[in-house]
Design a protein around this motif. Sequence first.
Motif, PDB file in Angstrom:
ATOM      1  N   LEU A  17       0.844  -1.201   0.000  1.00 53.92           N
ATOM      2  CA  LEU A  17       0.000   0.000   0.000  1.00 53.92           C
ATOM      3  C   LEU A  17       0.876   1.246   0.000  1.00 53.92           C
ATOM      4  CD1 LEU A  17      -3.004   0.626   2.394  1.00 53.92           C
ATOM      5  CD2 LEU A  17      -1.382   2.398   1.841  1.00 53.92           C
ATOM      6  N   GLU A  18       1.856   1.290   0.888  1.00 54.58           N
ATOM      7  CA  GLU A  18       2.722   2.463   0.991  1.00 54.58           C
ATOM      8  C   GLU A  18       3.511   2.696  -0.292  1.00 54.58           C
ATOM      9  OE1 GLU A  18       4.881   1.506   4.547  1.00 54.58           O
ATOM     10  OE2 GLU A  18       3.082   1.767   5.804  1.00 54.58           O
ATOM     11  N   LEU A  19       3.990   1.628  -0.901  1.00 50.40           N
ATOM     12  CA  LEU A  19       4.752   1.769  -2.145  1.00 50.40           C
ATOM     13  C   LEU A  19       3.864   2.264  -3.285  1.00 50.40           C
ATOM     14  CD1 LEU A  19       7.491   1.409  -3.537  1.00 50.40           C
ATOM     15  CD2 LEU A  19       6.818  -0.952  -4.038  1.00 50.40           C
ATOM     16  N   PHE A  20       2.693   1.641  -3.450  1.00 54.71           N
ATOM     17  CA  PHE A  20       1.768   2.091  -4.497  1.00 54.71           C
ATOM     18  C   PHE A  20       1.332   3.534  -4.254  1.00 54.71           C
ATOM     19  CE2 PHE A  20       0.474  -2.541  -5.202  1.00 54.71           C
ATOM     20  CZ  PHE A  20       1.022  -2.615  -6.466  1.00 54.71           C
ATOM     21  N   TRP A  21       1.102   3.897  -3.014  1.00 51.29           N
ATOM     22  CA  TRP A  21       0.661   5.245  -2.667  1.00 51.29           C
ATOM     23  C   TRP A  21       1.742   6.262  -3.033  1.00 51.29           C
ATOM     24  CZ3 TRP A  21      -1.031   6.515   3.053  1.00 51.29           C
ATOM     25  CH2 TRP A  21      -1.607   7.786   3.107  1.00 51.29           C
TER      26      TRP A  21
END
Length: 194
Positions: A17-21
Amino acid sequence: MARTKEFDPDAALQSALELFWQRGYEATSMADLVDRLGIGRASIYATFGNKHELYLKALDRYGEAHTAILLRELSGPGPALPAVRAVVRRFATDSTAATTRRDGCFVTNTAAELGARDSAAARRVEQSWERLETLLHSALVRAAAQGELAPGRDPRALARMFLVLMQGMRVMGRACEDPARVREAAEAALTLLD
């Protein structure tokens, strides 16, 4: 005998999630995910499916977490209008804060990057917006019932206007050099509650 997972799927999903965000869907490769999650490609596929399925799961997680926060903020006991004002002001502040400005809102980012060409992502964006609008509408209906909202004000129209304003603040916040622009727009919109 089935093998046990050698990683925490919940923590891996949060890392994804953090990487995609931070990067967006297109700019995140499977190699990036393998590096960030610290697990093999086969484990990612076996646990989450392909990159697109992992992205959608991350988007679902983000939406659920943010809906829970908004639910707490907008459905507490007591007067409703102070809660609505506080949420709109928080969106304005968060949208222009140095710590959140760089990444923006994952839902808004998804709408801009994938919304027009990815029906599964667009559905999730729409669901997120519907939840926000519903929470705002419910708070404004409660405000009207408690005599906080001026007669003749339409809670549904106000909820929709705030939804659009809040998403616009997220977009403006990404590049706006003058935080006052976003905050002043929020304050002007809040005068409609008087």
